[in-house]
Each structure stands twice: as structure tokens, then as C-alpha cells.
Design a protein around this motif. Structure first.
Motif, PDB file in Angstrom:
ATOM      1  N   GLN A 234      45.994  43.601  25.475  1.00  0.00           N
ATOM      2  CA  GLN A 234      44.741  43.088  24.925  1.00  0.00           C
ATOM      3  C   GLN A 234      44.789  43.087  23.398  1.00  0.00           C
ATOM      4  OE1 GLN A 234      42.380  41.867  26.951  1.00  0.00           O
ATOM      5  NE2 GLN A 234      41.225  41.169  25.192  1.00  0.00           N
TER       6      GLN A 234
ATOM      7  N   ASN B  14      50.684  39.874  33.937  1.00  0.00           N
ATOM      8  CA  ASN B  14      49.595  39.889  32.988  1.00  0.00           C
ATOM      9  C   ASN B  14      48.535  38.922  33.495  1.00  0.00           C
ATOM     10  OD1 ASN B  14      48.060  40.338  30.733  1.00  0.00           O
ATOM     11  ND2 ASN B  14      49.198  38.933  29.449  1.00  0.00           N
ATOM     12  N   ILE B  15      47.952  39.270  34.612  1.00  0.00           N
ATOM     13  CA  ILE B  15      46.950  38.415  35.232  1.00  0.00           C
ATOM     14  C   ILE B  15      45.612  38.702  34.560  1.00  0.00           C
ATOM     15  CG2 ILE B  15      45.792  37.805  37.386  1.00  0.00           C
ATOM     16  CD1 ILE B  15      48.316  38.988  38.807  1.00  0.00           C
TER      17      ILE B  15
ATOM     18  N   ASP C   6      41.974  39.515  33.683  1.00  0.00           N
ATOM     19  CA  ASP C   6      40.899  40.193  34.396  1.00  0.00           C
ATOM     20  C   ASP C   6      41.357  40.957  35.631  1.00  0.00           C
ATOM     21  OD1 ASP C   6      39.060  39.189  32.524  1.00  0.00           O
ATOM     22  OD2 ASP C   6      38.784  37.354  33.696  1.00  0.00           O
ATOM     23  N   LYS C   7      42.662  41.121  35.820  1.00  0.00           N
ATOM     24  CA  LYS C   7      43.143  41.892  36.964  1.00  0.00           C
ATOM     25  C   LYS C   7      44.142  42.962  36.536  1.00  0.00           C
ATOM     26  CE  LYS C   7      42.311  38.535  40.506  1.00  0.00           C
ATOM     27  NZ  LYS C   7      42.636  38.109  41.822  1.00  0.00           N
ATOM     28  N   THR C   8      45.171  42.600  35.799  1.00  0.00           N
ATOM     29  CA  THR C   8      46.199  43.562  35.393  1.00  0.00           C
ATOM     30  C   THR C   8      46.277  43.634  33.876  1.00  0.00           C
ATOM     31  OG1 THR C   8      47.916  41.879  35.498  1.00  0.00           O
ATOM     32  CG2 THR C   8      47.592  43.220  37.464  1.00  0.00           C
ATOM     33  N   ARG C   9      45.174  43.838  33.240  1.00  0.00           N
ATOM     34  CA  ARG C   9      45.113  43.867  31.774  1.00  0.00           C
ATOM     35  C   ARG C   9      45.183  45.314  31.298  1.00  0.00           C
ATOM     36  NH1 ARG C   9      45.525  39.798  28.246  1.00  0.00           N
ATOM     37  NH2 ARG C   9      44.084  38.565  29.412  1.00  0.00           N
TER      38      ARG C   9
END
Length: 75
Positions: free
Chosen positions: A30, A19-20, A22-25
Motif C-alpha cells: 500500500q 496482490n489482489i 481489497d483481498k491480499t493487500r
């Protein structure tokens, strides 16, 4: 159908898939973040978008799946 299912994944993405920010959202994570921050209006909006998207995907699959046309004629 697998793409639509993956959009709704929550546990696997949150715990294993990463759950990085701005990368793996994904949308489900959210929504979780908005609820944790007590931003219910944002969470409801995203949930409504997911519902509309999932209904649209199911409708398109139903319309363009040739086997459903055969079943409709047989009924």
C-alpha cells in the motif's frame, strides 16, 4: 515475531504472493502504491504506523520474554 516480519514483506507479496486489491493487500504494498501515485502524505503516515507497530511488538517481546528477565538480573 514472524507475524511482524510478514507485515513488512514487500517483494514476495508483490511478485509471488499475489496482490489482489481489497483481498491480499499488505501495508508495504500500500505504501508502494501511494508513492507511485505521488501521495507522499499517505505513504508517510502508513510508514509511521508501521514503525510504531514494529517498535511496540519488539517492546512487548522484550518485556514478556522470560529469558530477557534472567539476562537483566545477571547483568
Amino acid at each position: 515475531m514472524g507475524f511482524a516480519h510478514t507485515l513488512g514483506e514487500f517483494g514476495v507479496v508483490l511478485m509471488i504472493g499475489g496482490n489482489i486489491p481489497d483481498k491480499t493487500r499488505v501495508v508495504s504494498v500500500q505504501i508502494y502504491d501511494h508513492v507511485e501515485a505521488l501521495e507522499y502524505a499517505h505513504a508517510h503516515g502508513l510508514a509511521a504506523l508501521m514503525l510504531i507497530f514494529s517498535c511496540a511488538v519488539l517492546l512487548l517481546l522484550y518485556i514478556f520474554n522470560p529469558t530477557n528477565a534472567d539476562r537483566a538480573v545477571a547483568l
